[in-house]
Design a protein around this motif. Structure first.
Motif, PDB file in Angstrom:
ATOM      1  N   TYR A  61       0.832  -1.206   0.000  1.00 31.03           N
ATOM      2  CA  TYR A  61       0.000   0.000   0.000  1.00 31.03           C
ATOM      3  C   TYR A  61       0.867   1.257   0.000  1.00 31.03           C
ATOM      4  CZ  TYR A  61      -3.336   3.499   1.585  1.00 31.03           C
ATOM      5  OH  TYR A  61      -4.106   4.623   1.690  1.00 31.03           O
ATOM      6  N   ASN A  64       2.811   1.894  -3.333  1.00 27.35           N
ATOM      7  CA  ASN A  64       2.007   2.392  -4.455  1.00 27.35           C
ATOM      8  C   ASN A  64       1.288   3.704  -4.142  1.00 27.35           C
ATOM      9  OD1 ASN A  64       2.679   0.136  -5.993  1.00 27.35           O
ATOM     10  ND2 ASN A  64       1.064  -1.055  -5.032  1.00 27.35           N
ATOM     11  N   ARG A  65       1.528   4.263  -2.975  1.00 27.98           N
ATOM     12  CA  ARG A  65       0.800   5.449  -2.530  1.00 27.98           C
ATOM     13  C   ARG A  65       0.976   6.633  -3.478  1.00 27.98           C
ATOM     14  NH1 ARG A  65       1.523   9.917   1.031  1.00 27.98           N
ATOM     15  NH2 ARG A  65      -0.420  10.364   2.132  1.00 27.98           N
ATOM     16  N   ALA A  67       1.862   6.722  -6.614  1.00 23.40           N
ATOM     17  CA  ALA A  67       1.226   6.490  -7.914  1.00 23.40           C
ATOM     18  C   ALA A  67      -0.287   6.688  -7.819  1.00 23.40           C
ATOM     19  CB  ALA A  67       1.542   5.080  -8.405  1.00 23.40           C
ATOM     20  N   ARG A  68      -0.887   6.212  -6.728  1.00 21.20           N
ATOM     21  CA  ARG A  68      -2.331   6.394  -6.542  1.00 21.20           C
ATOM     22  C   ARG A  68      -2.695   7.863  -6.413  1.00 21.20           C
ATOM     23  NH1 ARG A  68      -1.701   2.636  -2.759  1.00 21.20           N
ATOM     24  NH2 ARG A  68      -2.178   4.111  -1.109  1.00 21.20           N
ATOM     25  N   LEU A  69      -1.904   8.614  -5.631  1.00 20.57           N
ATOM     26  CA  LEU A  69      -2.192  10.031  -5.457  1.00 20.57           C
ATOM     27  C   LEU A  69      -2.042  10.798  -6.766  1.00 20.57           C
ATOM     28  CD1 LEU A  69      -0.481  10.732  -2.026  1.00 20.57           C
ATOM     29  CD2 LEU A  69      -2.924  10.595  -2.508  1.00 20.57           C
ATOM     30  N   TYR A  71      -2.432   9.568  -9.790  1.00 16.45           N
ATOM     31  CA  TYR A  71      -3.574   9.200 -10.628  1.00 16.45           C
ATOM     32  C   TYR A  71      -4.820   9.957 -10.186  1.00 16.45           C
ATOM     33  CZ  TYR A  71      -7.424   6.505 -12.516  1.00 16.45           C
ATOM     34  OH  TYR A  71      -8.572   6.137 -13.153  1.00 16.45           O
ATOM     35  N   GLN A  72      -5.027  10.040  -8.886  1.00 18.06           N
ATOM     36  CA  GLN A  72      -6.204  10.725  -8.361  1.00 18.06           C
ATOM     37  C   GLN A  72      -6.184  12.199  -8.738  1.00 18.06           C
ATOM     38  OE1 GLN A  72      -6.510  10.599  -4.088  1.00 18.06           O
ATOM     39  NE2 GLN A  72      -8.740  10.541  -4.168  1.00 18.06           N
ATOM     40  N   TYR A  75      -6.997  12.482 -12.449  1.00 17.53           N
ATOM     41  CA  TYR A  75      -8.411  12.174 -12.664  1.00 17.53           C
ATOM     42  C   TYR A  75      -9.274  13.363 -12.279  1.00 17.53           C
ATOM     43  CZ  TYR A  75     -12.977  10.004 -12.117  1.00 17.53           C
ATOM     44  OH  TYR A  75     -14.316   9.716 -12.206  1.00 17.53           O
TER      45      TYR A  75
END
Length: 97
Positions: A61, A64-65, A67-69, A71-72, A75
């Motif tokens: 978790y 990948n934090r 990369a997720r942020l 992407y968010q 988006y």
């Protein structure tokens, strides 16, 4: 490192794709059985196994934090731009009337 650790690192995408395709080809009943099997395995695991599993999950978790942020953010920016475009189109149509 062991052979399999290296193999999984080198072929991670290929393995994920194969697993995804295999899961998609299962029937609804088989999918349900697979999920139940995973639930039962987690219910019966020892405390040490659970701690290890959760610590590994937390590592993934956190890894990948960023990369997720990212992407968010992208988006939300795209969504904002799209709504602005729609509002502008709506205003231009209202002005024509």
């Amino acid at each position: 490192m062991t052979y399999w650790t290296e193999y999984y690192k080198k072929n991670a995408e290929k393995i994920k794709e194969r697993q995804k395709n295999r899961y998609e080809n299962l029937s609804q009943e088989q999918k349900k059985e697979l999920l139940e099997k995973g639930k039962m395995k987690r219910k019966t695991e020892a405390k040490e196994e659970r701690e290890i599993r959760l610590s590994k999950q937390k590592e993934r978790y956190l890894k990948n934090r960023d990369a997720r942020l990212e992407y968010q953010k992208r988006y939300n920016q795209n969504k904002k731009n799209y709504t602005k475009q729609l509002e502008e189109k709506l205003k231009s149509l209202e002005n024509r009337s």
